[in-house]
Enzyme design. Structure first.
Site, mmCIF file in Angstrom:
data_model
loop_
_atom_site.group_PDB
_atom_site.id
_atom_site.type_symbol
_atom_site.label_atom_id
_atom_site.label_comp_id
_atom_site.label_asym_id
_atom_site.label_seq_id
_atom_site.Cartn_x
_atom_site.Cartn_y
_atom_site.Cartn_z
ATOM 1 N N TYR A 53 -3.602 -10.785 2.313
ATOM 2 C CA TYR A 53 -3.358 -10.464 0.901
ATOM 3 C C TYR A 53 -4.178 -11.353 -0.006
ATOM 4 C CZ TYR A 53 0.776 -7.603 2.070
ATOM 5 O OH TYR A 53 1.632 -6.640 2.547
ATOM 6 N N SER A 240 6.480 -0.077 -0.062
ATOM 7 C CA SER A 240 6.051 1.021 -0.927
ATOM 8 C C SER A 240 7.210 1.927 -1.318
ATOM 9 C CB SER A 240 4.945 1.838 -0.241
ATOM 10 O OG SER A 240 4.179 2.556 -1.179
ATOM 11 N N LEU A 242 8.305 2.731 -4.118
ATOM 12 C CA LEU A 242 7.962 3.567 -5.267
ATOM 13 C C LEU A 242 6.685 4.364 -5.032
ATOM 14 C CD1 LEU A 242 8.841 1.278 -8.323
ATOM 15 C CD2 LEU A 242 10.102 3.244 -7.430
ATOM 16 N N GLY A 245 3.933 3.196 -7.033
ATOM 17 C CA GLY A 245 4.222 3.421 -8.442
ATOM 18 C C GLY A 245 4.303 4.874 -8.855
ATOM 19 N N LEU A 247 6.382 7.215 -8.047
ATOM 20 C CA LEU A 247 7.727 7.708 -8.337
ATOM 21 C C LEU A 247 8.271 7.246 -9.690
ATOM 22 C CD1 LEU A 247 9.188 7.470 -4.748
ATOM 23 C CD2 LEU A 247 9.082 9.558 -6.141
ATOM 24 N N GLY A 249 6.723 8.021 -12.250
ATOM 25 C CA GLY A 249 6.285 9.135 -13.100
ATOM 26 C C GLY A 249 5.082 8.812 -13.954
#
Length: 352
Positions: A53, A240, A242, A245, A247, A249
Site C-alpha cells: 500500500y 470494498s 461500498l 464508493g 454504492l 451513488g
C-alpha cells in the site's frame, strides 16, 4: 462499537475495521494520523494495511502506508490499544504486475516462500515500528485463481509455492512471537480448505480469517466461503463494502466527482458496467425510500451478516469516515432487508 472474535484466537476485533490503502497516495501522513485518532476515539481497534500500500501499487510509493501507521504508533505510544493487520504479496493472481521491487534487489516476482515471507515480515515490522503484528495475511494466493473480478476458473499449469510451505512459515512466525495469527485474502474455498488441512495434519496454528470483497454488488463470497466461515470459524474481513464508493451513488449517471477514486484511477473497472449502474440505482432508491444514507445502508447490511468478523471501511475525507463509522448505529428493518434481497434476486452479483 461491537467486537467479534478473530477465528479461534483470543483476539477481539471491532466490527468496523479501518482500511488504509489510500494513505500515501490520496491521503497525506497528517490525514492518516487524523483518521487513526478519530477511529480509535470511536471505538475502532482494528487497522488493516499491506506491505504494497498505497493502491495503485507503485515502487515509488510502496510502504508509505505502513510507514504512516508506524509514525502514528510511535507518537501516540498506544500499540496495546490496536489490533494491527498487514499483508504479504504472493505471485499468482496479483493484479497488474509481479511486484518484485517489494523484496529488495535481485527479486523478479513476489511469492509466498519461506524466504520471501520472512523478508517481508521484517520489513513490515520495521516500517510499522512494532515488535509484532496481530494478523499477518497472504494478500493473494501464490497460484492463479479467479479473483479480482474474474468469475470463471481457468486452470494453468504453473510454478507455485506449496501452501504447506507458506503455512509452516507463518506458524513458525507465530511461535517466534513476530505475529499472533495469520489469515488469507482473495482466497477460494479450496485454498481455505488446504490451509486448514495442513495446519490440522501438522499440529500447527490454524487459519484465523479470510479477507475477500463483499458488498451488495458482489456477494460471491456467500457461495462456498460463507459455509467455511460458519463451520470452521474462519470469519470474513469484508473489503470494498461500498464497491469502491459506487454504492454511495456518487458515480450514478456517469458522474466523476473531482478527487474521487474512480475519477483519478481509470484502471479500476470491476464496478463499472451497465448492470452495476442499474443495480446501484435500485439500491440507492431503496435507501432513499426509507430515509437512509445509501452508503450507510450498504455498510449496515454487511455489518449484519453472521459470517462477517469485521467490515473494512476506507475513506479519503473525515466526513466519509464519520459517515462510514456511523453505519454501526444503523439498524435495517426487515422491509429494507427484503428490498435488498429482491434486488439481488433480480440482478445478482452484477460486478462479475
Amino acid at each position: 462499537m461491537e467486537f467479534r472474535r478473530l477465528g479461534r484466537t483470543d483476539i477481539q476485533v471491532s466490527l468496523i475495521c479501518l482500511g488504509t490503502m489510500t494513505w500515501g497516495e490520496q491521503n497525506s501522513e497528517a490525514e492518516a494520523h487524523a483518521q487513526l485518532d478519530y477511529a480509535l476515539d470511536r471505538g475502532i481497534n482494528f487497522i488493516d494495511t499491506a506491505e504494497m500500500y498505497p493502491v495503485p501499487p507503485r515502487a515509488e510509493t510502496a510502504g508509505r502506508t505502513e510507514t504512516y501507521i508506524g509514525t502514528w504508533l510511535k507518537a501516540r505510544k498506544n500499540r496495546d490499544k490496536v489490533v494491527l493487520a498487514t499483508k504479504v504479496a504472493g505471485r499468482g493472481g496479483g493484479p497488474r504486475g509481479s511486484f518484485g521491487w517489494l523484496r529488495g534487489d535481485g527479486v523478479e516476482a513476489t511469492d509466498l516462500s519461506a524466504r520471501q515471507i520472512r523478508y517481508a515480515v521484517e520489513a513490515s515490522l520495521k516500517k510499522l515500528q512494532t515488535d509484532y503484528i496481530d494478523l499477518y495475511q497472504t494478500h493473494w494466493p501464490d497460484r492463479s485463481t479467479n479473483n479480482f473480478g474474474q468469475a470463471s476458473y481457468v486452470h494453468r499449469e504453473e510454478e507455485a509455492v506449496a501452501i504447506a510451505e507458506t503455512v509452516e512459515t507463518l506458524a513458525a512466525l507465530v511461535k517466534e512471537g513476530k505475529i499472533r495469527a495469520y489469515g488469507v485474502s482473495n482466497e477460494t474455498p479450496w485454498g481455505v480448505m488446504e490451509h486448514l488441512r495442513v495446519a490440522e495434519n501438522n499440529g500447527l496454528p490454524r487459519l484465523a480469517s479470510i479477507q475477500n470483497p463483499y458488498n451488495l454488488l458482489n456477494r460471491w463470497y456467500e457461495v462456498g466461503l460463507a459455509e467455511f466461515a460458519h463451520r470452521e470459524d474462519v470469519g470474513l474481513l469484508a473489503y470494498s463494502p461500498l464497491a469502491m464508493g459506487v454504492l454511495s451513488g456518487k458515480y450514478l449517471g456517469g458522474a466523476r466527482p473531482a478527487g474521487a477514486r474512480l475519477t483519478l484511477f481509470t484502471r479500476f473497472t470491476r464496478y463499472s458496467n451497465p448492470q452495476v449502474e442499474r443495480a446501484t440505482e435500485r439500491y440507492v432508491a431503496l435507501a432513499q425510500q426509507h430515509g437512509l444514507d445509501p452508503a450507510q445502508m450498504a455498510l449496515a447490511y454487511v455489518n449484519t451478516r453472521p459470517f462477517v468478523t469485521s467490515n473494512i471501511i476506507g475513506a479519503t475525507s473525515m466526513q466519509q469516515l464519520k459517515t462510514d463509522i456511523d453505519s454501526i448505529q444503523v439498524k435495517l428493518t426487515q422491509e429494507v432487508i427484503d428490498g435488498i434481497e429482491a434486488i439481488h434476486r433480480d440482478q445478482p452479483n452484477p460486478s462479475a
